[in-house]
Motif scaffolding. Structure first.
Motif, PDB file in Angstrom:
ATOM      1  N   TYR A  52       0.799  -1.237   0.000  1.00  0.00           N
ATOM      2  CA  TYR A  52       0.000   0.000   0.000  1.00  0.00           C
ATOM      3  C   TYR A  52       0.828   1.281   0.000  1.00  0.00           C
ATOM      4  O   TYR A  52       0.384   2.309   0.509  1.00  0.00           O
ATOM      5  CB  TYR A  52      -0.978  -0.015   1.177  1.00  0.00           C
ATOM      6  CG  TYR A  52      -1.901  -1.213   1.137  1.00  0.00           C
ATOM      7  CD1 TYR A  52      -2.817  -1.356   0.090  1.00  0.00           C
ATOM      8  CD2 TYR A  52      -1.818  -2.229   2.086  1.00  0.00           C
ATOM      9  CE1 TYR A  52      -3.650  -2.476   0.015  1.00  0.00           C
ATOM     10  CE2 TYR A  52      -2.654  -3.344   2.014  1.00  0.00           C
ATOM     11  CZ  TYR A  52      -3.560  -3.463   0.979  1.00  0.00           C
ATOM     12  OH  TYR A  52      -4.372  -4.560   0.892  1.00  0.00           O
ATOM     13  N   ARG A  55      -4.491  13.842   2.304  1.00  0.00           N
ATOM     14  CA  ARG A  55      -5.312  12.801   2.905  1.00  0.00           C
ATOM     15  C   ARG A  55      -6.577  12.558   2.072  1.00  0.00           C
ATOM     16  O   ARG A  55      -6.964  11.410   1.828  1.00  0.00           O
ATOM     17  CB  ARG A  55      -5.676  13.201   4.341  1.00  0.00           C
ATOM     18  CG  ARG A  55      -6.388  12.110   5.125  1.00  0.00           C
ATOM     19  CD  ARG A  55      -5.455  10.962   5.424  1.00  0.00           C
ATOM     20  NE  ARG A  55      -6.083   9.970   6.316  1.00  0.00           N
ATOM     21  CZ  ARG A  55      -5.618   8.740   6.465  1.00  0.00           C
ATOM     22  NH1 ARG A  55      -4.543   8.331   5.796  1.00  0.00           N
ATOM     23  NH2 ARG A  55      -6.213   7.907   7.291  1.00  0.00           N
ATOM     24  N   GLU A  56      -7.188  13.643   1.628  1.00  0.00           N
ATOM     25  CA  GLU A  56      -8.405  13.495   0.816  1.00  0.00           C
ATOM     26  C   GLU A  56      -8.110  12.709  -0.461  1.00  0.00           C
ATOM     27  O   GLU A  56      -8.879  11.820  -0.845  1.00  0.00           O
ATOM     28  CB  GLU A  56      -8.972  14.869   0.461  1.00  0.00           C
ATOM     29  CG  GLU A  56     -10.184  14.762  -0.461  1.00  0.00           C
ATOM     30  CD  GLU A  56     -10.835  16.103  -0.787  1.00  0.00           C
ATOM     31  OE1 GLU A  56     -10.379  17.139  -0.275  1.00  0.00           O
ATOM     32  OE2 GLU A  56     -11.811  16.090  -1.569  1.00  0.00           O
ATOM     33  N   GLU A 107      -5.767  10.492  -0.989  1.00  0.00           N
ATOM     34  CA  GLU A 107      -5.545   9.074  -0.648  1.00  0.00           C
ATOM     35  C   GLU A 107      -6.864   8.345  -0.440  1.00  0.00           C
ATOM     36  O   GLU A 107      -7.059   7.216  -0.899  1.00  0.00           O
ATOM     37  CB  GLU A 107      -4.735   8.967   0.642  1.00  0.00           C
ATOM     38  CG  GLU A 107      -3.246   9.034   0.464  1.00  0.00           C
ATOM     39  CD  GLU A 107      -2.551   8.685   1.782  1.00  0.00           C
ATOM     40  OE1 GLU A 107      -2.360   7.494   2.045  1.00  0.00           O
ATOM     41  OE2 GLU A 107      -2.260   9.631   2.553  1.00  0.00           O
ATOM     42  N   LEU A 108      -7.786   9.010   0.264  1.00  0.00           N
ATOM     43  CA  LEU A 108      -9.057   8.358   0.594  1.00  0.00           C
ATOM     44  C   LEU A 108      -9.955   8.228  -0.624  1.00  0.00           C
ATOM     45  O   LEU A 108     -10.608   7.200  -0.829  1.00  0.00           O
ATOM     46  CB  LEU A 108      -9.754   9.123   1.723  1.00  0.00           C
ATOM     47  CG  LEU A 108      -9.076   8.948   3.084  1.00  0.00           C
ATOM     48  CD1 LEU A 108      -9.450  10.063   4.040  1.00  0.00           C
ATOM     49  CD2 LEU A 108      -9.430   7.577   3.664  1.00  0.00           C
ATOM     50  N   ARG A 109      -9.955   9.239  -1.481  1.00  0.00           N
ATOM     51  CA  ARG A 109     -10.750   9.136  -2.711  1.00  0.00           C
ATOM     52  C   ARG A 109     -10.173   8.056  -3.626  1.00  0.00           C
ATOM     53  O   ARG A 109     -10.908   7.313  -4.285  1.00  0.00           O
ATOM     54  CB  ARG A 109     -10.790  10.488  -3.431  1.00  0.00           C
ATOM     55  CG  ARG A 109     -11.644  11.526  -2.723  1.00  0.00           C
ATOM     56  CD  ARG A 109     -11.817  12.781  -3.565  1.00  0.00           C
ATOM     57  NE  ARG A 109     -12.621  13.789  -2.904  1.00  0.00           N
ATOM     58  CZ  ARG A 109     -13.952  13.840  -2.952  1.00  0.00           C
ATOM     59  NH1 ARG A 109     -14.620  12.912  -3.628  1.00  0.00           N
ATOM     60  NH2 ARG A 109     -14.618  14.797  -2.322  1.00  0.00           N
ATOM     61  N   LYS A 122      -8.565   5.337  -2.644  1.00  0.00           N
ATOM     62  CA  LYS A 122      -8.917   4.043  -2.057  1.00  0.00           C
ATOM     63  C   LYS A 122     -10.381   3.708  -2.319  1.00  0.00           C
ATOM     64  O   LYS A 122     -10.718   2.590  -2.714  1.00  0.00           O
ATOM     65  CB  LYS A 122      -8.640   4.081  -0.547  1.00  0.00           C
ATOM     66  CG  LYS A 122      -9.103   2.838   0.216  1.00  0.00           C
ATOM     67  CD  LYS A 122      -8.277   1.611  -0.124  1.00  0.00           C
ATOM     68  CE  LYS A 122      -8.843   0.378   0.576  1.00  0.00           C
ATOM     69  NZ  LYS A 122      -8.041  -0.829   0.270  1.00  0.00           N
ATOM     70  N   ARG A 123     -11.247   4.707  -2.114  1.00  0.00           N
ATOM     71  CA  ARG A 123     -12.691   4.498  -2.324  1.00  0.00           C
ATOM     72  C   ARG A 123     -12.988   4.130  -3.780  1.00  0.00           C
ATOM     73  O   ARG A 123     -13.965   3.451  -4.084  1.00  0.00           O
ATOM     74  CB  ARG A 123     -13.428   5.775  -1.930  1.00  0.00           C
ATOM     75  CG  ARG A 123     -14.927   5.724  -2.031  1.00  0.00           C
ATOM     76  CD  ARG A 123     -15.531   6.975  -1.406  1.00  0.00           C
ATOM     77  NE  ARG A 123     -16.972   7.031  -1.526  1.00  0.00           N
ATOM     78  CZ  ARG A 123     -17.632   7.906  -2.293  1.00  0.00           C
ATOM     79  NH1 ARG A 123     -16.963   8.784  -3.012  1.00  0.00           N
ATOM     80  NH2 ARG A 123     -18.948   7.891  -2.329  1.00  0.00           N
ATOM     81  N   GLY A 124     -12.145   4.588  -4.695  1.00  0.00           N
ATOM     82  CA  GLY A 124     -12.312   4.257  -6.108  1.00  0.00           C
ATOM     83  C   GLY A 124     -11.686   2.924  -6.491  1.00  0.00           C
ATOM     84  O   GLY A 124     -11.728   2.537  -7.652  1.00  0.00           O
ATOM     85  N   GLY A 125     -11.088   2.242  -5.506  1.00  0.00           N
ATOM     86  CA  GLY A 125     -10.456   0.952  -5.789  1.00  0.00           C
ATOM     87  C   GLY A 125      -9.122   1.080  -6.504  1.00  0.00           C
ATOM     88  O   GLY A 125      -8.676   0.160  -7.180  1.00  0.00           O
ATOM     89  N   HIS A 126      -8.469   2.220  -6.346  1.00  0.00           N
ATOM     90  CA  HIS A 126      -7.226   2.480  -7.073  1.00  0.00           C
ATOM     91  C   HIS A 126      -5.972   2.453  -6.208  1.00  0.00           C
ATOM     92  O   HIS A 126      -4.901   2.834  -6.678  1.00  0.00           O
ATOM     93  CB  HIS A 126      -7.318   3.831  -7.787  1.00  0.00           C
ATOM     94  CG  HIS A 126      -8.178   3.806  -9.006  1.00  0.00           C
ATOM     95  ND1 HIS A 126      -7.727   3.327 -10.213  1.00  0.00           N
ATOM     96  CD2 HIS A 126      -9.469   4.171  -9.195  1.00  0.00           C
ATOM     97  CE1 HIS A 126      -8.705   3.435 -11.110  1.00  0.00           C
ATOM     98  NE2 HIS A 126      -9.764   3.925 -10.520  1.00  0.00           N
ATOM     99  N   LEU A 127      -6.083   2.024  -4.953  1.00  0.00           N
ATOM    100  CA  LEU A 127      -4.873   1.901  -4.134  1.00  0.00           C
ATOM    101  C   LEU A 127      -4.264   0.521  -4.389  1.00  0.00           C
ATOM    102  O   LEU A 127      -4.861  -0.506  -4.059  1.00  0.00           O
ATOM    103  CB  LEU A 127      -5.194   2.060  -2.642  1.00  0.00           C
ATOM    104  CG  LEU A 127      -4.018   1.797  -1.688  1.00  0.00           C
ATOM    105  CD1 LEU A 127      -2.837   2.686  -1.994  1.00  0.00           C
ATOM    106  CD2 LEU A 127      -4.460   1.954  -0.239  1.00  0.00           C
ATOM    107  N   PHE A 128      -3.083   0.495  -4.993  1.00  0.00           N
ATOM    108  CA  PHE A 128      -2.419  -0.771  -5.298  1.00  0.00           C
ATOM    109  C   PHE A 128      -1.832  -1.376  -4.030  1.00  0.00           C
ATOM    110  O   PHE A 128      -1.213  -0.664  -3.235  1.00  0.00           O
ATOM    111  CB  PHE A 128      -1.290  -0.552  -6.308  1.00  0.00           C
ATOM    112  CG  PHE A 128      -1.754  -0.532  -7.735  1.00  0.00           C
ATOM    113  CD1 PHE A 128      -2.856   0.209  -8.122  1.00  0.00           C
ATOM    114  CD2 PHE A 128      -1.090  -1.271  -8.704  1.00  0.00           C
ATOM    115  CE1 PHE A 128      -3.294   0.222  -9.432  1.00  0.00           C
ATOM    116  CE2 PHE A 128      -1.516  -1.262 -10.027  1.00  0.00           C
ATOM    117  CZ  PHE A 128      -2.610  -0.523 -10.393  1.00  0.00           C
ATOM    118  N   SER A 129      -2.028  -2.662  -3.822  1.00  0.00           N
ATOM    119  CA  SER A 129      -1.409  -3.306  -2.659  1.00  0.00           C
ATOM    120  C   SER A 129       0.089  -3.488  -2.934  1.00  0.00           C
ATOM    121  O   SER A 129       0.918  -2.997  -2.175  1.00  0.00           O
ATOM    122  CB  SER A 129      -2.084  -4.646  -2.364  1.00  0.00           C
ATOM    123  OG  SER A 129      -2.068  -5.491  -3.499  1.00  0.00           O
TER     124      SER A 129
END
Lengths: 349, 349, 349, 349
Positions: D30, D222-223, D225-227, D229-236
């Motif tokens: 992450y 922070r905003e 990062e959270l948007r 993640k909510r969009g499914g775009h945070l790569f593990s």
């Protein structure tokens, strides 16, 4: 003998007269009219909040949804009791308007437990970017189960929220019934305790259909107006909405009607001693009560023309006439002592 | 002398009486009442569509948004005229409810050009997965510029949509004024031409605030109800909403009021020959007209108490008293011949 | 000694080689390339589903969100276990993409209890228009707590869903580990049991970042593509995404890696007998386990360089060295018997 | 001979090597890894913005959508050129992420006209609560038609936006090609001119798939990062994404590749003098050009194996071999002088 809900009752004559009176001639639309200005002022007076943002809508669901959308970010969690209108009876409207997610809190008789709230906030904060962030807390008074939060109980929950820097919203669909039950002022139950936003209900308590969204932060006014418009809730002939609230918020009509409804419920509860097998399920504080009555008693009342809800999750299919079934009884401002006696009589048979 | 909009006018006495009459005693909430059933039936009769889905809301914006949300997928484009209420005056409500995107079509006097519509549909289809997909077409009659689509013009646009397999919605905020102008029936302007959904307006034409969402596909009923509830638009004391529509749709009151408003506008246009420098900007067909008048003429009328909108996009800052400024004049059902003469007199000075 | 997650591990050499090989010359973008066609075919073969809709994305969160958005309506509830990735670790992505609301189901060790699911579906259905409607059910195998649903347990839950006419989605972030644990085929764990959609994970199991969204209904293909594009998840240089999946789904590499990871975890659990005070919290079935170890044991291992998560909800602030703290240990395909022995040794000290 | 798009080209060897090198052993997921920290630092150096918020995603569409969602409110309008990627080729992703509405601006060769922008902002502001509010402005350099905004032209548009208090976003899918064309620095084309946010593209210019979202306001981190993640775009397994950007942003590789691609296009344009009937449609500044060529010339090239897009809106169905058809030609970093000569030869026949 309809006791299904307070929204089954009629509007109060003074509210109807105000709507009639509003129908004189032409007025500028969209709230740019004198009646709307007067209604806003009346609500600000009622809350002793001269700077508050006050806008009107026609349903409690959207009042809650708009207030929460002004407090929550799309990636937030909104903390609500498991047994609450926003969770159970708004078909996802709060999530639709805010983009946020509800996080459910437990607690006796539909009252949030402060420890449970604190634990849920800490758990959400602990998830970092993976979970929704701690957002606003929403309370309901009187609650969905007819119980009441005392001022101290509200203060305790607000304290938890503020410790974590979170805003607090109060769903006041039955706000007046709570003030009547607690014998407190509108300000005393809200901003004086740290509440940030209120859905001030009129519909269930003698209006045709009007709720005030009250945000004690004056800076939120424009956002509220725009979110309301985007949701299709800005009335063009706004005067008819405002006229109801102007009458409701003036000369204590809101409180007078709530006191009447609460008094009828008090009489009904007292009268239960004459109904064999009747048990009160939650301590009723306002105009709504949940009762367990034997199936046969319900059947007798229904046959006599009584109408009220028997909760669907109950096992209604056993044949046993003595099996207790839980029902919800709600009194509105217009119920008379005779109406109460008639229902009790129908139960007694 | 308020001619700013038809929603500045009062409600018709028969509508007010129906609301008063609805206030007798208790009724089950959320539309499970006799008045709502009667109002639904009246609208179905009016449209000669016994199976149609008919639900009531309080604003035209949400009537459009819900109807379009039932026709469009979140990845669709909705084809609308560049000069339309859904594009200019609903703050994104159609997109909020449907998730879809508006695609703007040109055409004279706020009427879509069939070739332009066809080209836009083909362009969208040509984008493949990269762009939004061709979705529903939405028309407005009478249009945002006060002009009217003839039945043949509607049929031509519907033909383009159907050729591409697309649904068609009609924004009928001034539906009655269009029927009066075309001397046609509600069915004749809608499903008989292939229209799939209608926002049937009552608010601007003598009601307090009620619109009927009419979907000619009976299978859409449940989705419409759920989208309405999720948007916070399901009224609990539904009878007051329904009572307006029941009166409006009965005994031709809707058409009677529209004819009156259209007749007043006709008289106003004819009277313009007596106002030096007055020019009609678009061919007015119903109860709304756009006029160019010299600045001095506007100033004179305003000084005399007239209220109407002067379009902001006009160059209002030149000092020239003869510079023409475009205004919008709307007549509602309640305007009298004397009101018209008074406005003309104010312009003449 | 990183055991924090399987996504902390490297990609398998065969996957890397496929990515390298994909870098030869030019290829048409957006999935119109031979490698993507081959990868799709390989996944269809793997699932014995020649007609299935198969599209690739880079994260498990969006695979779940897109699959659920294709199954749920915006006014639906999605039934998920209280301890699931969609609820706890996707920051509201499933709600963002679908518009729907999660309804949480209980059950031992992160496995849904069929009775609890049935009760929740009936409760939602009982709310009528007031609440969100019963929508899809989503299961996770292996679960968020490292346990496994047997084929019979999946069948029992699918039976409940189908009895109510609901679709079922399987979150397969560790799909391969479940197949390895159950010694079953991909088809045997999914469509042969009635599963409608699968998030077939590659990222956690030896790929760089690729998941396949598999919808067994071929008619859903276009909707999935459009929702993916609207979410910004359509890769232009798609071959690099597809090459990973092609290698992963070919010659059983997916299963080979999962078996290795599961075997390492099995050895770790057996080795716990040599670690004083170690207790297994949930029956581990695949490559993930939750263990209670004395604080001192954790401190010793951390000091020796071990990295893994100690769950934040545990009381980590007591000073007691013997206080048990729960940790999560995950093995990926690349862990060796020596790695396992090293961790056990670090715990033993 | 694929000239369809720069995203049809391969990744640069140094980028591939970085991805290979990133595959050594385990790393925390992450983005909590050294490679991600290094890549962030490299982008901040490149932009001379040590405090900037920098996060990585895999597609340009989501880079734009997230940047705009951080700048726009759900009831805002986003001002974009009619011919832009956000409008035409992202299937509504910007609206999906932001909730806002696009307002289209005209201007020659896909470059916004400052007067047209100013007029559109004033028109939106003039609608009051009825329309969406003026929100961010988004520019693209180099534009969708291959032209370039000079620094002065960007400054002029930023001046209009700032005069109205609006933020400005730059879609930099071909950011490097624009810097190469203008011979300016990344800072010189962005924050030094008042740009607030940039989608810094790597995918089209020699990477596998990576874009940097750069917000010059550090408070937005922070905003974002959270948007994401909510969009499914945070790569593990974030290191593989970051490794590409680290190589791309280091030692000027990004600029080196863009210069090569631009040089090839320059040679192609010069070579057109040898192709009878060839006409350049818009002044090409970077690595993309739109050309009109006789149908027969296209047919000849296609027959010889050339692949590029012929714009669908052109009348491709006339039989006339001399009818000019517009095509789009794009060079990526890997094209050689021989490739250019081969295409010219194919056209010459």
């Amino acid at each position: 003998m309809i006791f299904a809900s307070d929204n089954a009752g009629p509007a109060h004559p003074r509210v109807m007269e105000a709507v009639m009176a509003a129908n004189a001639g032409h007025a500028m639309p969209y709230g740019n009219d004198d009646i709307t200005r007067a209604a806003r002022a009346a609500v600000r007076d009622l809350f002793e909040a001269p700077e508050a943002t006050v806008e009107f809508v026609a349903t409690g669901s959207v009042a809650n949804a708009l207030a929460l959308a002004c407090l929550a970010r799309p990636f937030d969690g909104i903390f609500a009791h498991r047994v609450s209108h926003v969770e159970e009876d708004e078909c996802g409207a709060p999530e639709f308007y805010s983009g946020a997610k509800l996080i459910l809190i437990d607690g006796q008789d539909a009252r949030m437990d402060p420890e449970a709230l604190d634990a849920a906030i800490r758990e959400a904060a602990g998830r970092g970017v993976h979970g929704v962030q701690p957002g606003p807390v929403t309370l309901t008074n009187i609650t969905e189960l007819g119980t009441v939060y005392t001022l101290d109980e509200i203060a305790a929950l607000v304290a938890v929220a503020k410790r974590h820097g979170l805003a607090v919203h109060l769903d006041g669909a039955r706000f007046a019934n709570a003030c009547a039950a607690l014998d407190c002022t509108a300000a005393g139950m809200t901003w004086k305790l740290g509440i940030d936003a209120v859905s001030f209900g009129g519909t269930k308590n003698g209006c045709l259909g009007v709720e005030a969204v009250v945000l004690f932060d004056p800076a939120k006014g424009r956002e509220l107006e725009l979110r309301r418009k985007r949701g299709g809730h800005l009335f063009s002939k706004h005067r008819y909405l405002s006229a109801q609230m102007a009458a409701y918020a003036t000369d204590g009509l809101w409180l007078e009607m709530a006191r009447a409804a609460n008094a009828r419920m008090k009489a009904l509860i007292e009268g239960l001693s004459t109904v064999p097998g009747a048990v009160v399920a939650h301590p009723p504080a306002g105009n709504m009560a949940f009762l367990d009555l034997p199936r046969a008693v319900h059947q007798r009342a229904m046959a006599a023309g009584a109408k009220y809800y028997i909760r669907s999750e109950d096992p209604v299919d056993t044949g046993d006439p003595d099996a207790p079934l839980r029902c919800r009884i709600v009194c509105d401002w217009s119920k008379t002592p005779e109406d109460i006696e008639a229902l009790l009589a129908a139960w007694r048979g």
